[in-house]
Design an enzyme around this catalytic site. Structure first.
Site, short mmCIF file in Angstrom:
data_model
loop_
_atom_site.label_atom_id
_atom_site.label_comp_id
_atom_site.label_asym_id
_atom_site.label_seq_id
_atom_site.Cartn_x
_atom_site.Cartn_y
_atom_site.Cartn_z
N GLY A 21 -4.79 -0.15 17.22
CA GLY A 21 -4.03 -0.68 16.10
C GLY A 21 -3.27 0.43 15.39
O GLY A 21 -3.63 1.61 15.50
N SER A 22 -2.23 0.05 14.65
CA SER A 22 -1.41 1.06 13.96
C SER A 22 -0.94 0.58 12.59
O SER A 22 0.02 1.10 12.05
CB SER A 22 -0.20 1.43 14.82
OG SER A 22 0.58 0.27 15.11
N GLY A 23 -1.60 -0.41 12.03
CA GLY A 23 -1.21 -0.95 10.74
C GLY A 23 -1.72 -0.13 9.57
O GLY A 23 -2.19 1.00 9.72
N GLY A 24 -1.67 -0.72 8.37
CA GLY A 24 -2.04 -0.01 7.15
C GLY A 24 -3.48 0.48 7.15
O GLY A 24 -3.76 1.60 6.74
N MET A 25 -4.41 -0.36 7.62
CA MET A 25 -5.81 0.05 7.65
C MET A 25 -6.03 1.17 8.64
O MET A 25 -6.90 2.04 8.44
CB MET A 25 -6.69 -1.15 8.00
CG MET A 25 -8.17 -0.88 7.94
SD MET A 25 -8.71 -0.47 6.26
CE MET A 25 -10.48 -0.30 6.52
N LYS A 38 0.80 -1.23 0.00
CA LYS A 38 0.00 0.00 0.00
C LYS A 38 0.83 1.28 0.00
O LYS A 38 0.41 2.29 -0.56
CB LYS A 38 -0.96 0.00 1.20
CG LYS A 38 -2.08 -1.02 1.08
CD LYS A 38 -3.10 -0.85 2.20
CE LYS A 38 -4.29 -1.75 1.97
NZ LYS A 38 -5.38 -1.49 2.93
N ASP A 78 -10.70 2.58 0.97
CA ASP A 78 -10.97 2.34 2.39
C ASP A 78 -11.26 3.68 3.08
O ASP A 78 -12.21 3.81 3.85
CB ASP A 78 -9.78 1.67 3.08
CG ASP A 78 -9.61 0.22 2.69
OD1 ASP A 78 -10.62 -0.44 2.40
OD2 ASP A 78 -8.46 -0.26 2.66
#
Length: 276
Positions: A129-133, A70, A106
């Site tokens: 959370g801290s990921g791509g999403m 991404k 998204d």
């Protein structure tokens, strides 16, 4: 009659480290029902640069981008839509006459869900959370004017960086969060995901869920995660990962084809895609 693929068939695709069937089934179902001369196929790659340049060279109309590509794909793109500029994460590439423009549907989906659920931007929220999403979700909330946000993430480097980008607060442990700071809670971790090691767990403590007004879980499988099930029993306003997945896929479909399917057809395609 089955559709016949020919030299004029428009190709769309996806790139992911672990391709799934949802997008393939969703898009191809709509192509068939709307009698569009398109086909959609999922791929993975060990050479991202050549894969992206291949989209341009072969006149592939559109490509969905999933982790871990991404952010890495951005250097090969001609133009970034506003939906990408603020979060620096791509999930959709559209090829128009060998010119690649990147979007994040998204982000667009979350933006629409905020409006559809009439969420007041004075509502204090916690995103876990801290990921791509997480980039897409928190970017949409920030751009919608939400000022009071907390990023709860075990990864301090990523969590702090995400929070600082939007002038929010970072915490490592949700036990430090008061219910007044968490009227909207958002899970962007794999907790509650079907087949995962934490599939049966709640993404937030019962205390925070009990006091929240709105519960948002981006996990799409199952549709009703333990978090969503628990929140529904308490009659909370809920937003599910299935809402995000379908909305973002519809946005991709429209970008690729210029056609907007009916709500009934979208629901049919989503149901068909979930069975694959």
């Amino acid at each position: 009659m089955a559709r016949i693929i020919n030299k004029d068939t428009t190709v769309c695709m996806s790139l992911s480290a672990r391709p799934s069937n949802f997008g393939t089934r969703f898009h191809n179902y709509l192509y068939e029902k709307l009698d569009l001369n398109y086909i959609y196929k999922a791929f993975t790659t060990n050479n991202l640069k050549d894969a992206i340049y291949g989209i341009k060279a072969l006149s592939i109309r559109g490509c969905a981008i999933s982790m871990p590509y991404k952010q890495a794909c951005i250097e090969f793109i001609d133009e970034l839509d506003v939906s990408v500029q603020s979060i620096q994460a791509v999930n959709t590439i559209v090829n128009t006459d060998h010119y690649l423009k990147a979007y994040n549907t998204d982000y667009i989906a979350v933006e629409k869900l905020i409006k559809a659920n009439h969420i007041n931007n004075n509502t204090p929220f916690v995103i876990k959370g801290s990921g791509g999403m997480a980039n897409a979700v928190i970017g949409a909330f920030y751009d919608a004017g939400f000022k009071h946000g907390i990023v709860c993430a075990r990864n301090q480097i990523k969590g702090e960086a995400l929070a600082e980008r939007y002038n929010y607060k970072w915490v490592k442990d949700e036990s430090t969060i008061t219910p007044e700071q968490a009227k909207l809670i958002i899970n962007v971790t794999p907790i509650g995901m079907q087949g995962g090691v934490e599939a049966d767990q709640l993404a937030f403590s019962e205390v925070l869920i009990n006091h929240a007004d709105i519960v948002f879980d981006v996990v799409a499988l199952p549709i009703e995660t333990p978090l969503i099930n628990y929140a529904k029993k308490l009659n909370k306003t809920v937003i599910t990962g299935a809402d995000v997945v379908v909305l973002q896929a519809v946005e991709q479909f429209i970008l690729y084809t210029g056609v907007t399917p009916s709500d009934e057809l979208i629901n049919q395609a989503a149901e068909f895609a979930r069975q694959g």
